[in-house]
Design a protein around this motif. Structure first.
Motif, PDB file in Angstrom:
ATOM      1  N   SER A 196       0.852  -1.388   0.087  1.00 33.88           N
ATOM      2  CA  SER A 196       0.040  -0.022  -0.028  1.00 33.88           C
ATOM      3  C   SER A 196       0.886   1.327  -0.067  1.00 33.88           C
ATOM      4  N   MET A 438      -3.167  -1.124  -6.199  1.00 28.65           N
ATOM      5  CA  MET A 438      -2.956  -1.395  -4.833  1.00 28.65           C
ATOM      6  C   MET A 438      -3.753  -2.522  -4.523  1.00 28.65           C
ATOM      7  N   ASP A 441      -6.031  -3.617   2.079  1.00 27.73           N
ATOM      8  CA  ASP A 441      -5.357  -3.610   3.428  1.00 27.73           C
ATOM      9  C   ASP A 441      -6.315  -3.391   4.494  1.00 27.73           C
TER      10      ASP A 441
END
Length: 487
Positions: A196, A438, A441
């Motif tokens: 990230s 990305m 997360d």
């Protein structure tokens, strides 16, 4: 290339010194001046003790002129037979070579040619070099050798010495600047479960004890924001980062990022801070705010232009990106206008990365003087706050100088619901071939759900900044030990 015979000759000299009871690699030598300091002393100053590597020797029957040096400077020395004594004079002539280390004590004078010189009263042998130095005094011309054996480049090339000394001064100036602004330096993990904090492909590794796959960080961003959740308000980090991307004169796969965050700020506060920081770096590192880039003088103390992402692309390509919410339509329009993006996987990119590629190929090279690029498309900024007046744009800026992105900054996204939605889009893109998108997360999202204040953050590469400020063509010249292919 040094011959086997040359190495054997130096080894023989080493053994001869030992048979004469001389310690070839002594423990220490006490100096009272650095070479640069000694060169500034007044004539007649005595008991001056200095040490360094011998870089040149000019020998005559009864005297020898030699130069010793380190990365910060050099000093000429004079060794005279009638002043040092027959034994030490002959030992020097017979056993000491260019590249060896020597410590001396003596007094300063200035020669008839105006060169500050130390007249040697005694000397100590401090180390034998078994390989001779490259012959070219003005510097190494073999680029491959310069990168593979940087220590030789540092010895022989003044430009390399100056640039990499400037790097150290620049890092010190950055730290001092942020400390003076009450920012606290922190450290965050290099090994991370997710990649990230930026749009980039990570390096991956395997943790044996935990039996799990990990990434080397591409940015410290999400961990630094966790610190804001934990109660820090002003933090920064000088962070080694790793991005598994293509090699080019503008990109390093291992680089040093300076990243920071301030609670309760917005991106406009950060624009002011970054301008102030750049001016401070220039003053502390180069003692001026005006530097030469591509043969042109650029005064950073003058006003910096501010231009929007949409305006810039429209000006350079004729394409209004707001009219193309679908990436396929935008791709078709670039082809219709015969714009070659030189990217094999352009069709698989998400809209944000495609727009970024379009900007980098058609706009960025034309930005020469310091320019703040603002209002980036939200597709390109998964962690940035949406603008209140236009939700398709972000409160973000980049500083561009001479076609290079120096600083990236924005008002941070602190809404956990919106952040989850954007990361889900990024995860979808990654699963469909966009390797730079990305990952999801969940741990970071959990931290956000505990509440985040308004935040503004920024990041920049030490190497990229140094590259621009020293008018350098290759970013490898801006790091001490660039990665090269194994022989």
């Amino acid at each position: 290339m040094m011959s086997k015979e040359q190495i054997e000759n130096r080894l023989a000299k080493l053994e001869e010194l030992r048979t004469q009871g001389i310690t070839v690699y002594p423990e220490k030598f006490s100096v009272n001046y650095d070479l640069v300091e000694a060169a500034e002393l007044e004539d007649g100053t005595s008991s001056v003790k200095v040490a360094g590597r011998i870089m040149s020797i000019r020998g005559f029957k009864n005297l020898v002129f030699l130069t010793i040096a380190n990365i910060q400077g050099s000093l000429q020395l004079l060794l005279k037979r009638d002043e040092i004594g027959e034994l030490q004079f002959q030992q020097f002539q017979d056993h000491i070579d260019i590249g060896d280390f020597i410590g001396v004590e003596g007094s300063l004078y200035t020669t008839k040619t105006g060169e500050k010189t130390l007249r040697i009263e005694s000397y100590s042998f401090l180390g034998k070099a078994l390989r001779s130095l490259p012959e070219k005094w003005h510097g190494l011309s073999n680029v491959e050798l310069r990168y593979r054996q940087r220590y030789l480049d540092l010895m022989m090339t003044k430009e390399t010495q100056d640039r990499l000394l400037a790097r150290s001064k620049m890092v010190r100036a950055i730290r001092n600047f942020f400390e003076d602004k009450d920012f606290m330096e922190v450290e965050t993990p290099v090994l991370q479960h997710t990649s990230s904090g930026a749009l980039a492909k990570p390096f991956r590794t395997h943790h044996l004890s935990l039996d799990t796959e990990l990434n080397l960080r591409i940015a410290p961003e999400t961990y630094m924001k966790r610190l804001i959740v934990g109660g820090f308000t002003k933090v920064y980090e000088v962070a080694k980062c790793f991005r598994n991307e293509g090699i080019s004169p503008q990109h390093l796969q291992e680089f040093t990022m300076v990243e920071g965050y301030a609670a309760y700020w917005n991106y406009e506060d950060t624009m002011k801070l970054m301008r102030e920081m750049v001016l401070e770096i220039l003053e502390q590192t180069f003692q001026t705010t005006t530097i030469s880039i591509n043969g042109q003088e650029v005064d950073f103390s003058q006003e910096w232009e501010v231009v929007s992402f949409r305006e810039l692309i429209l000006k350079n390509t004729g394409i209004d990106i707001d009219l193309y919410p679908d990436v396929a339509e935008l791709h078709d329009e670039t082809q219709r206008r015969n714009i070659n993006l030189e990217h094999e996987e352009a069709e698989s990119l998400g809209r944000g990365n495609f727009i970024d590629l379009l900007y980098k190929k058609t706009c960025r090279p034309h930005l020469f003087k310091p320019t703040f690029l603002v209002q980036h498309p939200i597709d390109l900024s998964p962690l940035a706050r949406a603008n209140d007046e236009n939700e398709n744009r972000t409160d973000r800026f980049q500083l561009i100088v001479n076609g290079a992105e120096i600083i990236n900054a924005y008002s941070e996204l602190v809404d956990p619901i919106e952040q989850r939605r954007r990361l889900e889009v990024q995860a979808f893109l990654k699963n469909n071939g966009d390797s730079e998108a990305m990952e999801m997360d969940e741990d970071y999202l959990t931290a956000m759900e505990y509440g985040m204040p308004p935040i503004s953050g920024w990041g920049f590469s030490i190497e990229r900044l140094l590259m621009v400020l020293t008018d350098c063509d290759n970013i490898k010249d801006c790091t001490l030990f660039p990665l090269v292919r194994k022989l």
